[in-house]
Scaffold this motif. Structure first.
Motif, PDB file in Angstrom:
ATOM      1  N   PRO A  76       2.895  -5.414  58.906  1.00 11.62           N
ATOM      2  CA  PRO A  76       1.550  -5.713  58.394  1.00 11.62           C
ATOM      3  C   PRO A  76       1.444  -7.200  58.046  1.00 11.62           C
ATOM      4  O   PRO A  76       2.419  -7.831  57.637  1.00 11.62           O
ATOM      5  N   TRP A  77       0.247  -7.764  58.209  1.00  8.05           N
ATOM      6  CA  TRP A  77       0.026  -9.179  57.923  1.00  8.05           C
ATOM      7  C   TRP A  77       0.282  -9.508  56.461  1.00  8.05           C
ATOM      8  O   TRP A  77       0.625 -10.643  56.113  1.00  8.05           O
ATOM      9  N   GLU A  78       0.146  -8.521  55.592  1.00  8.65           N
ATOM     10  CA  GLU A  78       0.410  -8.743  54.168  1.00  8.65           C
ATOM     11  C   GLU A  78       1.843  -9.196  53.911  1.00  8.65           C
ATOM     12  O   GLU A  78       2.127  -9.806  52.882  1.00  8.65           O
ATOM     13  N   LEU A  82      -1.199 -12.652  54.540  1.00 14.83           N
ATOM     14  CA  LEU A  82      -2.454 -12.681  55.292  1.00 14.83           C
ATOM     15  C   LEU A  82      -3.020 -11.275  55.388  1.00 14.83           C
ATOM     16  O   LEU A  82      -2.354 -10.300  55.050  1.00 14.83           O
ATOM     17  N   ARG A  83      -4.252 -11.200  55.886  1.00  7.38           N
ATOM     18  CA  ARG A  83      -4.893  -9.919  56.160  1.00  7.38           C
ATOM     19  C   ARG A  83      -5.283  -9.898  57.633  1.00  7.38           C
ATOM     20  O   ARG A  83      -5.397 -10.952  58.261  1.00  7.38           O
ATOM     21  N   GLN A  84      -5.531  -8.740  58.171  1.00  8.74           N
ATOM     22  CA  GLN A  84      -5.907  -8.609  59.578  1.00  8.74           C
ATOM     23  C   GLN A  84      -7.134  -9.457  59.908  1.00  8.74           C
ATOM     24  O   GLN A  84      -7.216 -10.046  60.988  1.00  8.74           O
ATOM     25  N   ASP A  86      -7.790 -12.294  58.868  1.00 13.32           N
ATOM     26  CA  ASP A  86      -7.413 -13.709  58.888  1.00 13.32           C
ATOM     27  C   ASP A  86      -6.869 -14.164  60.233  1.00 13.32           C
ATOM     28  O   ASP A  86      -6.650 -15.362  60.436  1.00 13.32           O
TER      29      ASP A  86
END
Length: 152
Positions: A76-78, A82-84, A86
């Protein structure tokens, strides 16, 4: 034959190279590691400017989602704050420590990759003044772990 090692995120990476003088530029397993559409466009425009008339860009793009083993490495981007929303569609982080048995060993080894589809590549080619001459898949157990194209 000469080879150039360069940081393609540096806007001056092609400085000193003679424009319109190269018959071929080879980019095997390169473009899918460039983050962001704007950087990809800048690099492709620079490559286009280096090619002589009739010159070709030959490139390969990793199709990591075609392998269940590699797809299982997507994080996961976290993981990196980051978030998806982003990142671009098709962008992924992969845990490069994963072993065949599923265990993670050693220091974190996070790898960025962008999964291109043929439609996205066709759009990039058109936007940067290329025409696609050939497309084929190869590599891996299923023969589809790499997407290869020749652009002119």
């Amino acid at each position: 034959v000469s080879f150039l090692q360069a940081d393609l995120s540096d806007p001056h990476w092609a400085d000193g190279l003679t424009p319109a003088s190269y018959d071929f530029v080879l980019a095997f397993a390169v473009l899918h590691h460039l983050p962001g559409r704007e950087l990809r466009l800048k690099v492709l425009r620079a490559v286009r400017g280096l090619l002589a008339p009739g010159g070709q860009l030959v490139h390969s793009e990793w199709q990591f989602t075609h392998s269940p083993r590699l797809a299982a490495r997507v994080l996961p981007w976290e993981t990196v704050g980051l978030r998806q929303v982003d990142v671009d569609e098709g962008d992924a982080l992969l845990d490069w420590r994963r072993q065949a048995d599923g265990s993670a060993q050693g220091a974190p080894g996070i790898r960025y990759a962008h999964q291109y589809g043929e439609a996205e590549l066709a759009g990039l080619a058109a936007e940067t003044g290329f025409t696609i001459q050939e497309t084929f898949y190869s590599d891996g157990d299923g023969g589809d772990l790499g997407l290869y194209q020749v652009w002119e």
